[in-house]
Motif scaffolding. Structure first.
Motif, PDB file in Angstrom:
ATOM      1  N   LYS A   8       1.436  19.040  -0.954  1.00 22.91           N
ATOM      2  CA  LYS A   8       2.386  18.419  -0.019  1.00 22.91           C
ATOM      3  C   LYS A   8       2.096  19.369   1.484  1.00 22.91           C
ATOM      4  O   LYS A   8       2.078  18.761   2.436  1.00 22.91           O
ATOM      5  N   SER A  17       1.022  -1.155   0.000  1.00 22.46           N
ATOM      6  CA  SER A  17      -0.087  -0.017  -0.071  1.00 22.46           C
ATOM      7  C   SER A  17       0.844   1.237  -0.107  1.00 22.46           C
ATOM      8  O   SER A  17       0.617   2.394  -0.722  1.00 22.46           O
ATOM      9  N   VAL A  18       1.965   1.154   0.591  1.00 23.22           N
ATOM     10  CA  VAL A  18       2.963   2.266   0.633  1.00 23.22           C
ATOM     11  C   VAL A  18       3.394   2.540  -0.863  1.00 23.22           C
ATOM     12  O   VAL A  18       3.464   3.683  -1.314  1.00 23.22           O
ATOM     13  N   ARG A  35       1.277   6.556  -7.075  1.00 18.12           N
ATOM     14  CA  ARG A  35       0.062   7.398  -7.466  1.00 18.12           C
ATOM     15  C   ARG A  35       0.515   8.963  -7.323  1.00 18.12           C
ATOM     16  O   ARG A  35       0.489   9.800  -8.101  1.00 18.12           O
ATOM     17  N   GLU A  36       1.783   9.068  -6.525  1.00 13.00           N
ATOM     18  CA  GLU A  36       2.140  10.555  -6.396  1.00 13.00           C
ATOM     19  C   GLU A  36       3.086  10.670  -7.809  1.00 13.00           C
ATOM     20  O   GLU A  36       2.968  11.798  -8.214  1.00 13.00           O
ATOM     21  N   LYS A  67       1.918   1.642  -3.577  1.00 12.06           N
ATOM     22  CA  LYS A  67       1.056   2.101  -4.447  1.00 12.06           C
ATOM     23  C   LYS A  67       0.727   3.795  -4.239  1.00 12.06           C
ATOM     24  O   LYS A  67       0.325   4.207  -5.141  1.00 12.06           O
ATOM     25  N   LYS A  68       0.784   4.131  -2.928  1.00 13.18           N
ATOM     26  CA  LYS A  68       0.647   5.500  -2.705  1.00 13.18           C
ATOM     27  C   LYS A  68       1.700   6.245  -3.443  1.00 13.18           C
ATOM     28  O   LYS A  68       1.436   7.383  -3.963  1.00 13.18           O
ATOM     29  N   ILE A  69       3.011   5.679  -3.368  1.00 10.85           N
ATOM     30  CA  ILE A  69       4.270   6.548  -3.897  1.00 10.85           C
ATOM     31  C   ILE A  69       3.921   6.722  -5.313  1.00 10.85           C
ATOM     32  O   ILE A  69       4.292   7.670  -5.908  1.00 10.85           O
ATOM     33  N   GLU A  85      -1.589  -0.686 -11.532  1.00 15.70           N
ATOM     34  CA  GLU A  85      -1.347  -0.627 -10.106  1.00 15.70           C
ATOM     35  C   GLU A  85      -1.843  -1.964  -9.512  1.00 15.70           C
ATOM     36  O   GLU A  85      -1.271  -2.007  -8.175  1.00 15.70           O
ATOM     37  N   ALA A 109       8.642  11.683  -5.090  1.00 15.89           N
ATOM     38  CA  ALA A 109       8.138  10.669  -4.618  1.00 15.89           C
ATOM     39  C   ALA A 109       8.827   9.315  -5.636  1.00 15.89           C
ATOM     40  O   ALA A 109       9.101   8.426  -5.215  1.00 15.89           O
ATOM     41  N   ARG A 118       1.227  11.680 -10.270  1.00 16.99           N
ATOM     42  CA  ARG A 118       0.559  13.150 -10.402  1.00 16.99           C
ATOM     43  C   ARG A 118       1.697  14.060 -10.916  1.00 16.99           C
ATOM     44  O   ARG A 118       1.422  15.387 -10.834  1.00 16.99           O
TER      45      ARG A 118
END
Lengths: 185, 211
Positions: free
Chosen positions: B86, A3-4, A10-11, A6-8, A65, A19, A14
């Motif tokens: 952020k 999940s970490v 996604r960053e 995945k979050k990175i 993802e 990230a 963006r």
């Protein structure tokens, strides 16, 4: 962990470049190590690892993802490594000599003023010998053996990285294993 | 070498750990009685052990920096957007502060009307812009005058606050609380902030004067 990641990711999608540096920190050692084992020297390994991450960044939109990021980045790296091996040696045979510069390269990594303790030299020689033996495998067996025995991956993961059916991966591991056994006995 | 082709398949299954417990047992029995197969399996196990003893390297420390330097440069606006995403708290705080300032500046000097807040008897002289608390009358609680002067001849039980004006005090005046004149925007902000915080965050020093 997943999940970490995945979050990175996604960053990164963006457009957050910082990230991507985090993402690299998580995978750079493994990517570099696979590249090193495939290519047998640190310069090329670094080149391939860097190129792999650059491509990952450029194509991050196409990364799905729902799949593991590691599988994706390892796939990019192994493909690049295999491409490079092909360019370097179009006709690669099991018994080809890999070239006399390997030793030099390997030791130059540890270039140091002081003399290495004998124990360390023995260890280095052993390590160099293992790498030489891996280098004697044809690339298609080499990648399977590295992922299986050095990276300790499952057949399913390897089949995803190499984009091959599990049965083919198995055959490559068997043949690579046999080839190594014949050389090492 | 394995004693037969069939056995080679079994060896692979065995090495891949794809045998059931019973198959493993049967195969191991065979291996123990067959020198060829025994040697083959031993060699394979040794080979794997050797390959697995290869040490793991760490990537050169410069790898991340090298790649980061090669990434396409982002336009400034993008970086700014990233920074804002952020630091949402800073942006929120800044926005609130801005709204606060705007509403304050509107309140301060924006209106000319005299505003009086207090309970009791007082006289408002519109033309002179003066609020008079006549002698003998008393204001229960605080008195607040905005955009005008105040003349206290009587009694005020609380504080007197004059915003954008002055206060005059007769000798007969009795003011139990403090007298404050606020004529600068800065002071005004400070006053509002103080009020805001004492309202929002009760500090527990309710001395009974309230309610």
């Amino acid at each position: 962990m997943d999940s970490v990641v995945k979050k990175i990711v996604r960053e990164v999608k963006r457009g957050n470049q910082d990230a991507f540096a985090e993402l690299m920190e998580l995978y750079k050692d493994k990517v570099y190590h696979i590249a090193y084992r495939m290519l047998g020297n640190s310069h090329e390994a670094q080149d391939v690892a860097q190129e792999a991450f650059l491509r990952a960044y450029m194509n991050i939109e196409s990364y799905d993802e729902n799949r593991k990021f590691s599988t994706w980045i390892f796939r990019i790296a192994t493909n690049l490594a295999i491409d490079r091996i092909r360019k370097k040696k179009p006709d690669f045979h099991l018994e080809d000599k890999v070239g006399g510069t390997e030793n030099l390269d390997y030791y130059s990594q540890f270039a140091s003023e002081e003399e290495l303790p004998e124990e360390q030299i023995v260890k280095l020689e052993l390590q160099q010998w293992i790498q030489d033996e891996i280098m004697h495998l044809p690339p298609k067996y080499r990648s399977a053996i590295i992922l299986k025995y050095l990276e300790d991956m499952s057949l399913k993961e390897i089949s995803e990285i190499l984009n091959l059916p599990v049965a083919t991966v198995k055959t490559r591991i068997h043949r690579g294993r046999e080839a190594l056994r014949k050389r090492l006995k | 070498m394995a004693c037969s082709r069939e056995k080679q398949t079994l060896i692979n299954q065995y090495m891949d750990e794809e045998m059931t417990l019973q198959e493993t047992k049967q195969f191991e029995e065979h291996v123990n009685s067959c020198a060829e197969c025994k040697q083959h399996v031993t060699e394979l196990k040794k080979t794997i052990a050797i390959v697995q003893s290869a040490s793991h390297f760490e990537a050169p420390a410069s790898l991340t920096a090298n790649v980061m330097n090669k990434l396409p440069k982002q336009p400034k606006t993008k970086k700014w957007q990233m920074w804002m995403r952020k630091n949402p708290m800073i942006i929120t705080a800044a926005t609130f502060f801005l709204i606060f300032l705007v509403s304050l500046s509107a309140a301060f000097g924006g209106e000319d009307e005299i505003v009086v807040r207090g309970e009791g008897h007082f006289i408002i002289n519109e033309s002179e812009r003066i609020v008079i608390v006549p002698e003998g009358s008393s204001i229960s609680g605080d008195l607040l005058i905005r955009n005008g002067d105040v003349e206290v001849n009587g009694e005020v039980e609380g504080d007197v606050t004059v915003i954008n004006g002055e206060h005059l005090q007769a000798s007969t005046a009795q003011i139990s609380g403090d007298i404050e004149e606020i004529n600068e925007a800065f002071e005004w902000i400070w006053y509002e902030l103080k009020n805001f915080f004492t309202k929002v965050i009760p500090l527990g020093n309710n001395d009974g004067s309230e309610e």
